[in-house]
Design a protein around this motif. Structure first.
Motif, PDB file in Angstrom:
ATOM      1  N   MET A 233       0.753  -1.356  -0.109  1.00 55.62           N
ATOM      2  CA  MET A 233      -0.142  -0.101   0.113  1.00 55.62           C
ATOM      3  C   MET A 233       0.769   1.309  -0.102  1.00 55.62           C
ATOM      4  N   ALA A 234       2.007   1.454   0.732  1.00 60.63           N
ATOM      5  CA  ALA A 234       3.029   2.470   0.530  1.00 60.63           C
ATOM      6  C   ALA A 234       3.166   2.613  -0.800  1.00 60.63           C
ATOM      7  N   ASP A 235       3.859   1.859  -1.370  1.00 60.19           N
ATOM      8  CA  ASP A 235       3.991   2.034  -2.910  1.00 60.19           C
ATOM      9  C   ASP A 235       2.999   2.535  -3.875  1.00 60.19           C
ATOM     10  N   LYS A 236       1.868   1.852  -3.342  1.00 62.42           N
ATOM     11  CA  LYS A 236       0.538   2.505  -4.180  1.00 62.42           C
ATOM     12  C   LYS A 236       0.411   4.122  -3.926  1.00 62.42           C
ATOM     13  N   VAL A 237       0.668   4.316  -2.583  1.00 61.71           N
ATOM     14  CA  VAL A 237       0.205   5.782  -2.107  1.00 61.71           C
ATOM     15  C   VAL A 237       1.273   6.750  -2.597  1.00 61.71           C
ATOM     16  N   GLY A 238       2.644   6.012  -2.612  1.00 64.92           N
ATOM     17  CA  GLY A 238       3.873   6.942  -3.055  1.00 64.92           C
ATOM     18  C   GLY A 238       4.465   7.530  -1.929  1.00 64.92           C
ATOM     19  N   ILE A 239       4.341   6.732  -0.809  1.00 68.41           N
ATOM     20  CA  ILE A 239       5.312   7.152   0.633  1.00 68.41           C
ATOM     21  C   ILE A 239       6.025   5.855   1.050  1.00 68.41           C
ATOM     22  N   SER A 240       6.934   6.201   1.789  1.00 64.67           N
ATOM     23  CA  SER A 240       7.728   4.996   2.227  1.00 64.67           C
ATOM     24  C   SER A 240       7.121   4.101   3.185  1.00 64.67           C
ATOM     25  N   THR A 241       7.585   2.807   3.418  1.00 63.78           N
ATOM     26  CA  THR A 241       6.877   1.950   4.236  1.00 63.78           C
ATOM     27  C   THR A 241       7.113   2.375   5.655  1.00 63.78           C
ATOM     28  N   TRP A 242       8.121   3.135   6.132  1.00 62.69           N
ATOM     29  CA  TRP A 242       8.231   3.702   7.302  1.00 62.69           C
ATOM     30  C   TRP A 242       6.963   4.875   7.441  1.00 62.69           C
ATOM     31  N   GLU A 243       6.806   5.714   6.658  1.00 62.13           N
ATOM     32  CA  GLU A 243       5.945   6.736   6.815  1.00 62.13           C
ATOM     33  C   GLU A 243       4.592   6.090   6.903  1.00 62.13           C
ATOM     34  N   ILE A 244       4.102   5.211   6.130  1.00 67.92           N
ATOM     35  CA  ILE A 244       2.804   4.690   6.137  1.00 67.92           C
ATOM     36  C   ILE A 244       2.476   4.129   7.812  1.00 67.92           C
ATOM     37  N   ARG A 245       3.488   3.573   8.110  1.00 64.53           N
ATOM     38  CA  ARG A 245       3.400   2.970   9.362  1.00 64.53           C
ATOM     39  C   ARG A 245       3.377   4.042  10.462  1.00 64.53           C
ATOM     40  N   TYR A 246       3.978   4.996  10.398  1.00 68.54           N
ATOM     41  CA  TYR A 246       3.810   6.198  11.486  1.00 68.54           C
ATOM     42  C   TYR A 246       2.655   6.727  11.320  1.00 68.54           C
ATOM     43  N   ARG A 247       2.102   6.873  10.104  1.00 65.87           N
ATOM     44  CA  ARG A 247       0.798   7.806  10.095  1.00 65.87           C
ATOM     45  C   ARG A 247      -0.343   6.814  10.770  1.00 65.87           C
ATOM     46  N   ASN A 248      -0.308   5.564  10.399  1.00 68.75           N
ATOM     47  CA  ASN A 248      -1.405   4.659  11.077  1.00 68.75           C
ATOM     48  C   ASN A 248      -1.111   4.240  12.665  1.00 68.75           C
ATOM     49  N   ALA A 249       0.133   4.526  13.067  1.00 71.49           N
ATOM     50  CA  ALA A 249       0.398   3.718  14.214  1.00 71.49           C
ATOM     51  C   ALA A 249      -0.465   4.098  15.361  1.00 71.49           C
ATOM     52  N   ILE A 250      -0.750   3.250  16.214  1.00 69.79           N
ATOM     53  CA  ILE A 250      -1.633   3.104  17.289  1.00 69.79           C
ATOM     54  C   ILE A 250      -0.946   4.242  18.560  1.00 69.79           C
ATOM     55  N   ARG A 251      -1.617   4.989  19.150  1.00 71.03           N
ATOM     56  CA  ARG A 251      -0.729   5.792  20.113  1.00 71.03           C
ATOM     57  C   ARG A 251      -1.443   5.820  21.476  1.00 71.03           C
ATOM     58  N   PRO A 252      -0.893   6.349  22.657  1.00 71.12           N
ATOM     59  CA  PRO A 252      -1.827   6.152  23.753  1.00 71.12           C
ATOM     60  C   PRO A 252      -3.015   6.957  23.542  1.00 71.12           C
ATOM     61  N   GLY A 253      -4.126   6.236  24.323  1.00 67.48           N
ATOM     62  CA  GLY A 253      -5.378   6.948  24.147  1.00 67.48           C
ATOM     63  C   GLY A 253      -6.221   6.533  22.820  1.00 67.48           C
ATOM     64  N   GLY A 254      -5.513   5.987  21.878  1.00 68.30           N
ATOM     65  CA  GLY A 254      -6.250   5.557  20.610  1.00 68.30           C
ATOM     66  C   GLY A 254      -6.831   4.255  20.735  1.00 68.30           C
ATOM     67  N   VAL A 255      -7.711   3.972  19.630  1.00 72.11           N
ATOM     68  CA  VAL A 255      -8.650   2.785  19.539  1.00 72.11           C
ATOM     69  C   VAL A 255      -8.216   1.771  18.872  1.00 72.11           C
ATOM     70  N   LEU A 256      -7.859   0.715  19.375  1.00 73.46           N
ATOM     71  CA  LEU A 256      -7.345  -0.512  18.456  1.00 73.46           C
ATOM     72  C   LEU A 256      -8.662  -0.991  17.649  1.00 73.46           C
ATOM     73  N   PRO A 257      -8.263  -1.683  16.501  1.00 74.19           N
ATOM     74  CA  PRO A 257      -9.362  -2.217  15.703  1.00 74.19           C
ATOM     75  C   PRO A 257     -10.288  -3.280  16.598  1.00 74.19           C
ATOM     76  N   ASN A 258      -9.881  -3.609  17.700  1.00 75.21           N
ATOM     77  CA  ASN A 258     -10.781  -4.566  18.494  1.00 75.21           C
ATOM     78  C   ASN A 258     -11.591  -3.984  19.529  1.00 75.21           C
ATOM     79  N   GLY A 259     -11.500  -2.523  19.323  1.00 77.29           N
ATOM     80  CA  GLY A 259     -12.045  -1.564  20.168  1.00 77.29           C
ATOM     81  C   GLY A 259     -11.470  -1.206  21.540  1.00 77.29           C
ATOM     82  N   GLN A 260     -10.178  -1.736  21.932  1.00 75.71           N
ATOM     83  CA  GLN A 260      -9.687  -1.369  23.048  1.00 75.71           C
ATOM     84  C   GLN A 260      -9.088  -0.099  22.979  1.00 75.71           C
TER      85      GLN A 260
END
Length: 861
Positions: free
Chosen positions: A528-555
């Motif tokens: 997906m990073a290649d499709k979007v045109g960003i680095s594999t590091w950047e796509i993870r940094y943009r999507n990374a869960i952060r304190p107080g965030g909600v995981l896909p399981n709802g936690q």
């Protein structure tokens, strides 16, 4: 007959035999370990005329006039040096390989006192280690060389046993010098030997069992069949579906099924007696894979079941289908991950002793003494006073020693025959019998917006759980719940099914299902990073869960969440690799600490002031090489202020130590560590105004329930797990050779109780999964028989590993166990997708099956 020298003493051997058997069985030089008896693993290394040699290969008749040296024969100075150096370097984990490593190190240093790192790695190339990744063993060899050259021991790097200090493991000396006992090292007067007669067919009805000829053989103590079981026939970690013995009229499930047990006075008689047990079968069609298992009219692995489905899981939050349909970019792929063998160095072994009360005591190598007690007591039909279990040293587990393998058989033989019995699997039996990592077939779809933000993921997964349930259901559940990855989005749906087949059973293996589904999610994210045109590091940094965030399981995740910190720590290595033009791959992962999903998850610890005036730690949790004993001592020292010399760690047993659950799920540092901390609070209250000796014979008990919500709980934000660990890993290739030149792992561990031990876990986990990604195979033939030997499993060797960098992220936030989360499993999870993406960056070929094809590690010449 031959005469030669062993450790300075002249010996005359009348009976020709393998040197390994003579050294162990007659001289009881148990530093010489029996890891495979196939000349593959290197645990039996000795020096013969100064040359490192595997003792399982030469016959004693060929040793006339030669000189044999084992670790027991080292000088006191040599023992002191290797113990200090290997401890200081963090080279010792489960320890089963270590005496052989020391012998190979001595063979090198005797002729080359100043070796390079490459020379040290080459010297131990015939010694397999499954725990450490070799990095710290090589460090230990180089430090040993330095000490020998200088003639004195340096000061230790620390003498503080506070949490956060990298003290040497408390069991270093017994493992380096070889005097610590694993079950196979136990030799007792009158000890007999037991083994199972196993099925000749993966699926067949047993028509008759004739034990007469075997029972008549001199030296045979007894031959047992299913009718001799006094209690419940079936055992099983969760689902009781594994017969201790297959009875006449019943159907076998795989080639490891036992139909009879034989006990004899010696091992030669045992093998002859097994060959005399005659079994008649009606051979039946077998089920080879999930596709056959799911087919209409398929043979049933278990008679009476409606189908071959062992487990089914459906996890859903939001609306993944709609989110994907609205996404700017959508990628769909199918994936396959293979069976994997744990390949721990110590084969399964149990010594069972008759108790005076009519029961039995088991000396075991497993991942929970209390689980073994529960299983074996039920099979014998006795209470727990009549079935006691003592953990000995455990030579590696990685999940593969959670199930019954030999314990129940040893217990039954000793209980019926009233003799001490040793039951040990040969390496071939071990490769067949214990549960493996599941093979998975997976279908994944991911949708992202124009910025690379994940909108939704939808997947189906199918696993082959083999002949028994083992932990197939929980593995499937964890594979499903963690397939979403450590990212901040909430449209996720996955359906998973585990099927029974007549293959060897599958169960727990480091990563517990997440290793398989992480390969899919992280591979899609790289695409997906290649499709979007960003680095594999950047796509993870943009999507990374952060304190107080909600995981896909709802936690909602807490302040200990450290994925971003792992990414930031990795950034310089990623940028450097890109700048120099190296093909580089990235992957992230998260892994729960603790059982979670609403299941009872207790940590328990008892502190007792014994008559020696010292504080003894009793916890029913197995130390299988991860260093739990050292962790608990550091926790106690930190929370009591007692000097290290006043604290004693006792190995797990069932009659004093409280049950603290299995050593699995990266849970013991957190749950038992918190239980120990709570016990310390009670001790300190009682200690006010007193000396420790004043509390002699008093006990202080602590327990902790890691409380979570069940899967599918009707709450907005269910707490599926008490904590998660997070990781980012990087793989860089040499563009010229196509080989891996660098692995970097950045891991958030909460509070690092022992940072050097954490590094060792990271290094070992990454090398283990480097094999998973590139070389390891567990082929199964049309008769449902695994065809690999230990030496053909494809395990990485010391001279094959790349440069490895372990980064420990010490992040506070968790309010239990001093903030410690644990690290055992996650170290193996993101490696394979990082390696796969590095190879895509090299040659443009997307690889969605493991082990990766068309690499220098497996390319056909």
């Amino acid at each position: 007959m031959s005469t030669f020298i062993v450790n300075g003493a002249t010996v005359t051997v009348e009976k020709n035999q393998k040197l390994l058997r003579y050294l162990r069985d007659e001289l009881h030089l148990t530093s010489v370990k029996d890891g495979c008896s196939e000349g593959a693993c290197g645990t039996c290394h000795v020096l013969i005329d100064g040359k490192p040699t595997k003792a399982c290969i030469p016959q004693t008749d060929k040793l006339e006039g030669k000189t044999v040296l084992t670790v027991e024969g080292l000088t006191d100075w040599e023992k002191e040096v290797y113990t200090f150096a290997f401890g200081e370097a963090g080279a010792v984990q489960c320890g089963f390989c270590i005496p052989g490593m020391v012998i190979s190190a001595k063979g090198l240093l005797d002729v080359n006192p100043s070796p390079t790192r490459e020379e040290a790695a080459f010297a131990i190339r015939n010694n397999i280690c499954r725990c450490t990744g070799y990095v710290k063993i090589i460090d230990g060899i180089l430090l040993s060389a330095k000490i020998f050259r200088e003639g004195k021991l340096p000061a230790p790097s620390t003498d503080s046993w506070q949490m956060g200090q990298s003290v040497p493991r408390l069991d270093v000396a017994e493992k380096v010098q070889g005097f610590g006992q694993y079950p196979d090292d136990v030799y007792l007067p009158g000890m007999c030997y037991g083994s199972a007669v196993r099925s000749q067919y993966p699926r067949a009805r047993v028509l008759s069992i004739d034990t007469g000829a075997a029972e008549a053989l001199p030296g045979v103590v007894c031959v047992l069949t299913a009718k001799d079981i006094p209690g419940k026939v079936n055992v099983g970690h969760i689902q009781k579906d594994q017969p201790t013995l297959i009875a006449v009229g019943e159907i076998t499930h795989y080639l490891g099924d036992a139909v009879a047990l034989v006990c004899a006075r010696d091992q030669a008689t045992l093998e002859e007696a097994k060959s005399l047990v005659k079994v008649d079968y009606e051979v039946l069609p077998c089920v080879h894979n999930p596709a056959e298992a799911a087919a209409p009219g398929a043979p049933l692995v278990f008679e009476g079941n409606k189908d071959n489905v062992q487990a089914h899981k459906h996890v859903s939050r939001g609306n993944a289908s709609d989110a994907i349909a609205r996404s700017k970019y959508v990628i769909h792929e199918t994936f396959h991950t293979p069976w994997t063998e744990h390949a721990f160095l110590e084969p399964e072994c149990c010594v069972a002793l008759p108790l005076d009360n009519g029961g039995v005591k088991l000396l075991t190598t497993d991942q929970s003494a209390h689980t073994t007690m529960h299983e074996c007591a039920a099979m014998l039909g006795v209470d727990y006073d009549h079935c006691q279990v003592q953990n000995m040293l455990v030579g590696g587990g990685f999940g593969g020693k959670e199930d019954m393998s030999v314990q129940h058989h040893a217990a039954l033989l000793a209980y019926k025959a009233r003799v001490p019995v040793k039951v040990k699997l040969s390496r071939a039996e071990s490769i067949l019998v214990h549960p493996k990592r599941h093979s998975f077939d997976m279908d994944f779809t991911m949708g992202c917006d124009e910025s690379g933000i994940i909108q939704g993921v939808k997947a189906t997964v199918v696993s082959d759980t083999g002949a028994f349930a083992s932990l197939g259901g929980p593995v499937l559940e964890r594979a499903c719940t963690h397939a979403a990855g450590p990212y901040a989005y909430e449209n996720f749906e996955i359906e998973g099914t585990a099927y029974y087949t007549n293959n060897p059973p599958a169960g727990a293996f480091r990563g517990f299902g997440v290793t398989q589904t992480c390969f899919c999610t992280e591979t899609l994210l790289n695409q997906m990073a290649d499709k979007v045109g960003i680095s594999t590091w950047e796509i993870r940094y943009r999507n990374a869960i952060r304190p107080g965030g909600v995981l896909p399981n709802g936690q909602i995740v807490d302040e200990s969440t450290g994925l971003v910190e792992t990414l930031e720590a990795m950034k310089p290595y990623y940028d450097a690799a890109v700048k120099e033009g190296s093909p580089v791959g990235l992957a992230c992962a998260m892994k729960n600490a603790g059982v979670g999903v609403g299941l009872p998850d207790w940590g328990r610890c008892k502190l007792r002031v014994e008559a020696d005036g010292k504080l003894h730690i009793y916890a029913g949790a197995s130390c299988i090489g991860q260093g739990l004993g050292t962790v608990l001592v550091q926790v106690v020292v930190t929370n009591t202020g007692l000097p290290r010399a006043d604290v004693v760690y006792e190995r797990s047993n069932t009659w004093i130590a409280p049950d603290s659950g299995d050593t699995s799920g990266s849970r013991q540092t957190l749950v038992t560590g918190e239980a120990a901390r709570r016990a310390c609070e009670k001790l300190m209250e009682a200690l006010k105004g007193k000396k420790l000796a004043d509390l002699a014979e008093q006990e202080f008990y602590g327990e902790y329930l890691a409380k979570t919500d069940p899967l599918g709980a009707d709450v907005p934000n269910p707490k599926s797990h008490v904590a998660y660990g997070y990781a980012t890993q990087l793989c860089a290739l040499d563009r010229e050779t196509g080989r891996v030149k660098l692995l970097v792992g950045a891991h958030d561990v909460g509070k690092a109780v022992n940072p050097r031990s954490c590094e060792g876990q990271i290094e070992g986990g990454m090398v283990m999964s480097l094999g998973y990604a590139l070389t390891e195979q567990y082929p199964i033939d049309d008769n449902c028989r695994p065809t690999a030997r230990y030496g053909t499993l494809g395990l990485f060797r010391s001279n094959q590993i790349p440069q490895i960098k372990a980064i420990v992220i010490d992040k506070p936030g968790l309010d239990v166990a001093g903030g410690a989360i644990g690290i055992g499993e996650i170290t193996s999870i993101p490696t394979a997708p990082a390696v796969a993406d590095a190879y895509y960056r090299l040659d443009g070929q997307r690889r969605t099956s493991l082990p990766l094809d068309n690499t220098p590690y497996n390319r056909k010449k």
